[in-house]
Design a protein around this motif. Structure first.
Motif: not given
Length: 179
Positions: A19-25, A28, A57, A175
């Protein structure tokens, strides 16, 4: 033995589940792991890449590191990657839809202290499978520096077919850990 094209398709399907949220997390988490490496702390000049939508990202990497590190980005020229200084105000979309820097060209690759490299897949022996054009393979054959492949956990496989020109990474960072 799996064919490279089959591996690429399989990984592409797996990445669709992020998901977009997972990709961001996840991105990071990967950035924080890189920042803990002694090689990163010592590095003055880092070559990284401006990410495509399906890759880790790197936008926060560029934003946060530009103050303390000299950052470089690759640009496609013919069959090779050329290296340019990163300037946020000097970017344009190049071949394959990749955002490239229009900064000064770097011809002395020995200034690069660390390279952060995307890949379609990596294996546990730190081998890398790219998109199939060989750009990074040609570049890596010209440099001797710390090579870090970054990807999501789902891009790690037990085994990748390796050819004689393939250069393994020094680290692979996801990650959840460092290989």
């Amino acid at each position: 033995m799996c064919k490279k094209s089959d591996i690429r398709m399989s990984i592409k399907d797996l990445k669709k589940n992020i998901t977009a949220e997972e990709r961001t997390r996840f991105s990071e988490q990967i950035r924080c792991r890189i920042e803990q490496l002694p090689e990163f702390k010592q590095a003055k000049t880092i070559l990284l890449y401006h990410s495509l939508p399906d890759e880790v990202d790197t936008s926060s990497f560029l934003r946060l590191w530009k103050e303390d590190k000299r950052l470089l980005l690759p640009a496609v020229k013919g069959d090779n990657l050329i290296i340019r200084n990163y300037h946020p105000e000097k970017l344009k979309t190049g071949r394959y839809g990749i955002i490239e820097s229009q900064g000064d060209r770097i011809t002395d690759l020995s200034v690069i202290d660390m390279i952060i490299i995307p890949g379609v897949a990596f294996d546990k022996k730190r081998n890398r499978l790219g998109r199939g054009k060989g750009y990074y393979d040609r570049l890596l054959s010209q440099v001797e520096t710390c090579k870090i492949g970054i990807c999501y956990d789902c891009q790690i496989t037990d085994f990748l077919p390796v050819e004689k020109h393939d250069i393994p990474m020094d680290y692979i960072i996801t990650e959840s850990g460092i290989i």
